[in-house]
Structure formats: C-alpha cells, structure tokens
Scaffold this active site. Structure first.
Site, PDB file in Angstrom:
ATOM      1  CG  ASP A  65      -1.619   1.243   1.504  1.00 12.37           C
ATOM      2  OD1 ASP A  65      -2.554   1.244  -0.014  1.00 12.37           O
ATOM      3  OD2 ASP A  65      -1.548   1.902   2.213  1.00 12.37           O
ATOM      4  CD  GLU A  83      -5.675   1.061  -3.941  1.00  9.53           C
ATOM      5  OE1 GLU A  83      -6.920   1.568  -3.128  1.00  9.53           O
ATOM      6  OE2 GLU A  83      -4.932   1.197  -2.381  1.00  9.53           O
ATOM      7  CG  ASP A 108      -0.567   3.136   6.664  1.00  6.44           C
ATOM      8  OD1 ASP A 108      -0.945   3.542   5.344  1.00  6.44           O
ATOM      9  OD2 ASP A 108      -0.229   3.784   7.097  1.00  6.44           O
TER      10      ASP A 108
END
Lengths: 169, 169
Positions: free
Chosen positions: B7, B72, B144
């Site tokens: 992330d 992502e 996170d």
C-alpha cells in the site's frame, strides 16, 4: 562541476551531462559531455519499463560520474493518471541518484526556460559538443535530450549565480 | 502461493505477506506471514525517502520470497501534485519487484474491497496470524498494514477464482 539533467517520461527519458568549466580568464563555458534518451517500450509492462530506465540511468551515473542530478519539478499534467505515470519514472530517477549518493535538485519549467535564455535554447544543433550517445540502452532523441540538457544548464546557471552572489554579498 | 501486498504512501508504505494454503480436504486458508509499514520521515528529502522505501521493500522480498507483488491501481488523487508524489513511491515499489524478477499485479480499490468481503475486512484484529513486524526499517502501522493485507488477499482471491474457473470451464 558536472550535472546530469534528466527529463522524465514514460516512453523516452531524456538525459544530458554538462560540465561547467572556467578558462584562464575565469570565463565560464558549458561543455556537453553526452546526451540522448532511454527508450522504454510501450509494449512492456510498467515494472519492466521502470527497470530499464533505472538500469540506464545507473549506468550513465557510473560512467560519467556527475556531481549532482537535476530534474524538472512538475506541478502540471493533463490528468491524474498521467501524473501518476510520470511520478513513477520520477521516483525511479530520484532513486538512481540517491543510490549513487547524489543530491537531486528540482527546477520549475519557468526556471529552466529562463536559465537557458542566457545560453540560447539547448537544441542539439546549438550544442556542438553534444553527439548522439553510444550508450547501449539509449537512442538519440533530440527533443528529450535537449530538454534534459536545458535542465542541467539551469542547475549550472543557478549554481554559478549563487556563487557570484555569495562572492559579492 | 505467497503474495506481497504493498500500500504505497509517501509517509507510510504498508506491506503484508500472505500465503494461500490448502488443507487435506482441499479447503483454502489464508495465512498472514508478516505485516507492517515502512516509515519515511517527512523531514527527509524525497530521494532519501524513496531510497529508504526501496531498501525496505527489497529486504522484505529477499526475506519472505513472495511469488508475486500486488499493488493498488490508483486512478484518483486529490490533485496532480499528490498524484505525482504517490506515483514516485509506486514507481519505486514496482522497481523493487521487477529487480527481484517478480510480476506486479494491480487492482482497483473496488476490486480490493469486493475481494476482502469474502474473508472479512483485513483488520489486524481479524488476522490472528499477523504480528507486528520485527523488520529493522519498519514499525507496525495498523491502517496501512491492513490495506496492504487487503491488496494481497485480493490477489489470492482473484488467482483462486481464476483457477476454479479454468478447472470447471
């Protein structure tokens, strides 16, 4: 002082290595050592392209041993998607500099434009010392190479101006 | 199959390593190997931060040897400037994967959200196997780390679904 200017791009990443040398009369002169562009194939996935750019820039740094790296500060982009893509290349370029222990200076497009006015536009045709690179991973790409040279020249111009100011200040 | 989910963030870059294992009855089970976040100091210049993130991710890959990396796909950002910053970290993360010869899979925020519904939200509290990382460059950062785990789970879920489809197709 030797500067590597980098013009980040997802397809062509331009580079230009420029020396600032002083003659016996203390006149500054710019000498272009090498310029060109690293081409990343749009057919390759982005991680492969970034790896290609990273290896190319690291090889350039190892071969030409610049004192620092200059890149363009980008605050504009057509959209968020293109900003993200450009950011990815910028990140890899900054990492290549940091890994080699080099500082990175960022300049706005306006600063770069202003700085090169004094030396004339950094077109390949004006840069008589500049010849297409023979780096294995590179092909000459005039526009990207010229932009990278302009960034390097901007840094040298700024550094020379600061030095004069501190000498007279 | 072992996946490293990342992330990306300019301050905290979350990570989560997750295994998909099958028991004797062929039931799939997710095992969280490690999760945490790499903290990059906002006081450091960006090249230093990127170098820190790059070293941290490369160490994680070397230690836990994932089969692939999942991140992502970001198509949104508050503005172009933040998109560029996020892109820089994303570029460094993809480079770490490519350098280790790993493929990178990108997933939309919606895919990630949908995938984790089947397994429950990947909060640290639900991930009993997950304990704060002891990586030297990392500190546990629940939000996170949980997001990174969700990305890894999304990849495993997608891979398992594809496998089932190809087996019955």
């Amino acid at each position: 002082m030797r500067v590597l200017g980098i013009d980040c791009g997802t397809e062509y990443t331009g580079y230009g290595v420029v020396d600032l040398v002083s003659d016996a009369r203390n006149n500054d002169r710019l000498v272009c050592i090498v310029c060109g562009a690293i081409k990343a194939s749009p057919r390759d996935p982005m991680p492969t392209r970034l790896s290609h750019i990273s290896i190319g820039l690291s090889e350039l740094i190892a071969r030409h041993r610049p004192d620092c790296v200059a890149i363009e500060d980008v605050f504009y982009a057509t959209n968020v998607k293109s900003a993200l893509k450009l950011g990815q290349v910028r990140g890899v370029a900054m990492l290549a500099a940091a890994t080699a222990g080099l500082e990175v200076a960022g300049y706005s497009p306006l600063s770069i434009k202003s700085a090169v006015v004094g030396y004339g536009r950094a077109e390949n045709t004006k840069c008589s010392k500049c010849h297409p690179s023979s780096e294995s991973r590179s092909i000459p790409e005039p526009a990207d190479a010229a932009d990278a040279l302009a960034i390097a020249i901007c840094h040298l111009h700024t550094a020379a101006t600061r030095e004069r100011q501190s000498a007279t200040g």
